[in-house]
Design a protein around this motif. Structure first.
Motif, PDB file in Angstrom:
ATOM      1  N   ARG A  51       0.840  -1.210   0.000  1.00  0.00           N
ATOM      2  CA  ARG A  51       0.000   0.000   0.000  1.00  0.00           C
ATOM      3  C   ARG A  51       0.872   1.257   0.000  1.00  0.00           C
ATOM      4  N   ASP A  52       1.986   1.209   0.756  1.00  0.00           N
ATOM      5  CA  ASP A  52       2.917   2.344   0.708  1.00  0.00           C
ATOM      6  C   ASP A  52       3.492   2.511  -0.695  1.00  0.00           C
ATOM      7  N   GLY A  53       3.731   1.384  -1.348  1.00  0.00           N
ATOM      8  CA  GLY A  53       4.231   1.441  -2.726  1.00  0.00           C
ATOM      9  C   GLY A  53       3.222   2.082  -3.661  1.00  0.00           C
ATOM     10  N   LEU A  54       1.932   1.768  -3.465  1.00  0.00           N
ATOM     11  CA  LEU A  54       0.898   2.404  -4.284  1.00  0.00           C
ATOM     12  C   LEU A  54       0.891   3.913  -4.078  1.00  0.00           C
ATOM     13  N   THR A  55       1.091   4.346  -2.824  1.00  0.00           N
ATOM     14  CA  THR A  55       1.134   5.797  -2.553  1.00  0.00           C
ATOM     15  C   THR A  55       2.296   6.458  -3.289  1.00  0.00           C
ATOM     16  N   GLU A  56       3.466   5.820  -3.227  1.00  0.00           N
ATOM     17  CA  GLU A  56       4.631   6.368  -3.931  1.00  0.00           C
ATOM     18  C   GLU A  56       4.400   6.380  -5.432  1.00  0.00           C
ATOM     19  N   GLU A 109      11.066   9.592   5.720  1.00  0.00           N
ATOM     20  CA  GLU A 109      10.989   8.132   5.567  1.00  0.00           C
ATOM     21  C   GLU A 109      11.127   7.789   4.097  1.00  0.00           C
ATOM     22  N   ASP A 110      12.084   6.912   3.823  1.00  0.00           N
ATOM     23  CA  ASP A 110      12.339   6.503   2.439  1.00  0.00           C
ATOM     24  C   ASP A 110      12.436   4.981   2.397  1.00  0.00           C
ATOM     25  N   PRO A 111      11.291   4.286   2.502  1.00  0.00           N
ATOM     26  CA  PRO A 111      11.334   2.821   2.603  1.00  0.00           C
ATOM     27  C   PRO A 111      11.841   2.148   1.337  1.00  0.00           C
ATOM     28  N   PHE A 112      11.745   2.837   0.180  1.00  0.00           N
ATOM     29  CA  PHE A 112      12.126   2.189  -1.080  1.00  0.00           C
ATOM     30  C   PHE A 112      13.432   2.745  -1.658  1.00  0.00           C
ATOM     31  N   HIS A 113      14.054   3.662  -0.903  1.00  0.00           N
ATOM     32  CA  HIS A 113      15.370   4.194  -1.288  1.00  0.00           C
ATOM     33  C   HIS A 113      15.342   4.827  -2.696  1.00  0.00           C
ATOM     34  N   ILE A 114      14.418   5.766  -2.872  1.00  0.00           N
ATOM     35  CA  ILE A 114      14.284   6.429  -4.181  1.00  0.00           C
ATOM     36  C   ILE A 114      14.680   7.901  -4.110  1.00  0.00           C
ATOM     37  N   ALA A 159       7.706  -0.834  -7.375  1.00  0.00           N
ATOM     38  CA  ALA A 159       6.845  -2.023  -7.428  1.00  0.00           C
ATOM     39  C   ALA A 159       7.592  -3.260  -6.944  1.00  0.00           C
ATOM     40  N   ASP A 160       8.869  -3.359  -7.361  1.00  0.00           N
ATOM     41  CA  ASP A 160       9.669  -4.504  -6.904  1.00  0.00           C
ATOM     42  C   ASP A 160       9.971  -4.410  -5.410  1.00  0.00           C
ATOM     43  N   ALA A 161      10.369  -3.234  -4.934  1.00  0.00           N
ATOM     44  CA  ALA A 161      10.742  -3.066  -3.528  1.00  0.00           C
ATOM     45  C   ALA A 161       9.545  -3.219  -2.601  1.00  0.00           C
ATOM     46  N   SER A 162       8.364  -2.856  -3.057  1.00  0.00           N
ATOM     47  CA  SER A 162       7.157  -2.967  -2.223  1.00  0.00           C
ATOM     48  C   SER A 162       6.450  -4.302  -2.400  1.00  0.00           C
ATOM     49  N   HIS A 163       7.025  -5.200  -3.213  1.00  0.00           N
ATOM     50  CA  HIS A 163       6.469  -6.547  -3.451  1.00  0.00           C
ATOM     51  C   HIS A 163       5.175  -6.515  -4.249  1.00  0.00           C
ATOM     52  N   LEU A 164       4.849  -5.366  -4.850  1.00  0.00           N
ATOM     53  CA  LEU A 164       3.661  -5.346  -5.697  1.00  0.00           C
ATOM     54  C   LEU A 164       3.814  -6.283  -6.886  1.00  0.00           C
TER      55      LEU A 164
END
Length: 699
Positions: A51-56, A109-114, A159-164
């Motif tokens: 869900r965090d990945g969808l927000t990003e 907060e940068d959970p996906f390192h972007i 998408a890869d980092a958030s497991h989408l």
């Protein structure tokens, strides 16, 4: 197979056994619960990450959308159309604000390192914007496409980092692919078509290169729409709830894409002169692209809602698992503790009963409120106690009988001892009379010898017969009296021998009575030994609780064996006494017969002395006849009398020897009876000891 476990568990008490089994079960269950909860928690975290990945992706998608529009407006500006400058400035401002908002959030907060990649993209963007007025259309369009491509690659990374892209749910995976890859690519190609179409419509003609590019874009959009069609079918099949909404979106996307491709094919591709107004084309394609992005947002919202539902379901499952496991654990602990307390309470009852039994209280009774093996054990214990109680009661009866028999045997032995003492006294009296008889016989023999000398003298001179006649008459009278006394003594000896024979018969009868009593004692001892063996068998069946019974049974068996041995010893002694009594009886019969012969001989001697007295009285009248007959008396009758007297003396001596043998046998019998009395006393003591041990038990 279970021997190692048996050895391991048998070293513990019940509390340790229950604790060990509970720990052995609890540890794997704890690990299973830990892994299950960890898996659920990990699924929740992955869902939250998606869900965090969808927000990003939503923020990145806004940048892509604005930059695609910026590319088209820049193309118009480069071609000299300044009608879109205000919108260009607005889009530029929106892009800068979006960059700032995203970077501000990523700093926290940068959970996906972007962040680093986004800063680089922003830098490239600023360079592009700064020199955009100096660039030609192709270069500006290419640089816009490069910056947009960086953002699209960043979307794939998110998408890869958030497991989408790795979601195991097939319809989630297809929806995510549409959101971060397929639909952005479609919007990019639609944006390129918008830019190129706007420039061509503004120029009023289509060159060969633009013609090929437009045709290629049209074909590419058609191919992507086929991919969208396939993904929509998969999503609808795996999630029928959104099937209608998904197909409606698909149809609307097809309408927008078809409108652009049809306009490109009809108005631009292969046309030498373009009659469509560039502003119209731009507005039409922009509306289509914006609507397309709206549907992408709706698609993203649908996926987010689905992920939220899954997250809620996983969290509910997590909580339900904890609650269910807690309930099962508490119930298990409750049942284990209840089972342990039940077993412990039953064991306490059994232990209390066995302690009472060990203390001699056979009235103890164990009653447990259960139907398992513990009930079987207590029933067996109660049955064993009842059996042992019967054995104790029977042993009490046997002991009382042994006491009574031993007292009776003691009385018989005492009476037999008295009889033996009386026999001994009688035999001593007989021996005394025999000694007197032997003395009388010797005296008679001496008298006969004197008579023989006198007769010899009478033979030498007949003149001395008259003088000797008086002497002979007196001596004959004395001999007659001695013979009569000998007869009386022999009669007394005979009476004593008969009394002794009767006592021997009484002693023989008593010995048979003793033998019967010994048979009773032997039977009792054998029965006691058998009962003790049965008690030992019952005690061994009882196991650890029957050790006390086994000790008592062993003592009973030993007492029974000692009683049997004592009875056997008494039997042997009684047998010896019976043999001695039989020998004494035989000897007494011989003595009686010999006494009869002695009486007859002495009576014959008395008759001879009577004849001598008669002859002596008639000696004066028949002196001549006596002289003739005197030679006959000396040669025949006197010698016969000497032989009779010698025989009588020999018989008296033999009778004295036999009397002494009878006295010795009687003495030996008396000693045997004393030993029997001692053995009976020992048996009585053992019986009393057994009685005390049996009285220890309360039945």
């Amino acid at each position: 197979m279970f021997k190692p476990a048996h050895v391991f568990l048998q070293r513990m008490n019940f509390k340790m056994k229950f604790t060990t089994i509970f720990v052995i079960i609890a540890i794997p269950m704890s690990f299973f619960l830990y892994f299950l909860l960890s898996s659920l928690n990990e699924d929740v975290q992955v869902t939250q990450l998606e869900r965090d990945g969808l927000t990003e992706l939503q923020d990145i998608r806004e940048l892509v959308q604005f930059k695609q529009e910026h590319r088209s407006l820049t193309a118009l500006l480069i071609n000299g159309d300044e009608s879109g400058n205000d919108r260009l400035d607005e889009v530029q401002t929106r892009i800068d604000d979006t960059y700032e908002n995203i970077l501000t959030r990523l700093q926290q907060e940068d959970p996906f390192h972007i962040e680093e990649g986004l800063v680089t993209n922003q830098s490239h963007w600023k360079e592009l914007v700064k020199g955009v007025e100096t660039l030609d259309m192709d270069t500006a369009s290419q640089q816009h496409s490069d910056v947009i491509e960086e953002l699209l690659m960043m979307s794939v990374h998110i998408a890869d980092a958030s497991h989408l892209s790795l979601d195991e749910n097939l319809h989630h995976s297809h929806m995510a692919t549409l959101i971060y890859d397929t639909l952005p690519q479609v919007t990019e190609y639609m944006g390129e078509a918008r830019t190129l179409g706007t420039v061509v419509s503004a120029n009023g003609q289509v060159g060969e290169e633009e013609n090929l590019q437009l045709f290629s874009l049209s074909q590419t959009l058609d191919d992507y729409m086929e991919d969208i069609e396939r993904s929509s079918i998969v999503i609808a099949n795996h999630n029928p709830v959104i099937e209608e909404e998904m197909f409606a979106m698909r149809d609307e996307m097809n309408n927008h894409v078809n409108m652009i491709t049809m306009m490109v094919d009809a108005e631009l591709v292969g046309q030498n002169n373009v009659n469509i107004y560039s502003g119209y084309f731009y507005d039409l394609t922009t509306d289509a692209i914006n609507d397309f992005y709206t549907m992408v947002d709706e698609q993203s919202a649908m996926l987010d809602q689905s992920l939220a539902d899954r997250e809620t379901e996983l969290q509910s499952m997590f909580v339900l698992t904890i609650v269910a496991v807690s309930i099962v654990t508490l119930l298990t602990v409750y049942l284990v503790v209840a089972f342990y307390t039940s077993v412990h309470r039953n064991i306490d009852k059994i232990q209390q009963a066995t302690n009472q039994i060990a203390d001699g209280d056979l009235t103890a009774f164990v009653e447990v409120e259960t139907k398992d093996e513990m009930k079987t054990i207590t029933d067996s214990l109660n049955k064993m106690v009842n059996s042992f109680k019967e054995i104790i009661k029977m042993n009490q009866q046997i002991t009382e009988h042994i006491n009574s028999s031993s007292q009776q045997l003691s009385a018989v032995a005492e009476e037999t001892t008295q009889s033996s003492e009386q026999v001994t006294a009688s035999m001593d009296h007989v021996s005394s009379h025999i000694e007197t008889q032997r003395s009388s016989t010797e005296e008679a023999k001496s008298t006969v010898n004197s008579l023989s000398n006198d007769l010899e003298s009478m033979k030498e001179t007949a003149t001395e017969v008259a003088r000797s006649a008086d002497t002979s008459s007196a001596r004959a009278e004395t001999g007659n009296q001695s013979a009569q006394e000998t007869v009386d003594k022999m009669q007394q000896i005979r009476s004593s021998v008969q009394d002794t024979s009767r006592l021997m018969d009484t002693l023989k009868t008593r010995s048979h009575e003793i033998d019967d009593i010994i048979n009773v004692i032997t039977g009792i001892a054998d029965q006691t030994n058998l009962l003790a063996l049965n008690a030992a068998i019952e005690a061994s069946r009882a196991g650890e609780q029957g050790k006390g019974f086994a000790v008592v049974a062993e003592e009973v068996r030993k007492l029974a064996e000692e009683s049997g041995k004592s009875a056997e010893k008494i039997r042997n002694m009684v047998t010896y006494v019976q043999d001695d009594v039989n020998q004494a009886e035989s000897a007494m019969k011989g003595v009686e017969e010999q006494m009869d012969e002695g009486v007859q001989s002495v009576q014959a001697s008395g008759e001879s002395f009577s004849d001598i007295v008669a002859s002596t009285n008639a000696v004066e009248q028949e002196i001549k006849r006596v002289e003739g007959q005197l030679q006959h008396i000396v040669n025949n009758q006197l010698h016969a009398l000497v032989r009779v007297i010698d025989r009588t003396a020999d018989m008296s001596q033999e009778t004295e020897g036999q009397s002494q043998a009878v006295s010795a046998a009687t003495q030996e019998q008396l000693a045997s009876m004393e030993e029997i009395t001692s053995t009976v006393e020992t048996l009585n003591e053992n019986a009393q000891k057994l009685q005390r041990q049996i009285d220890y038990y309360k039945v």
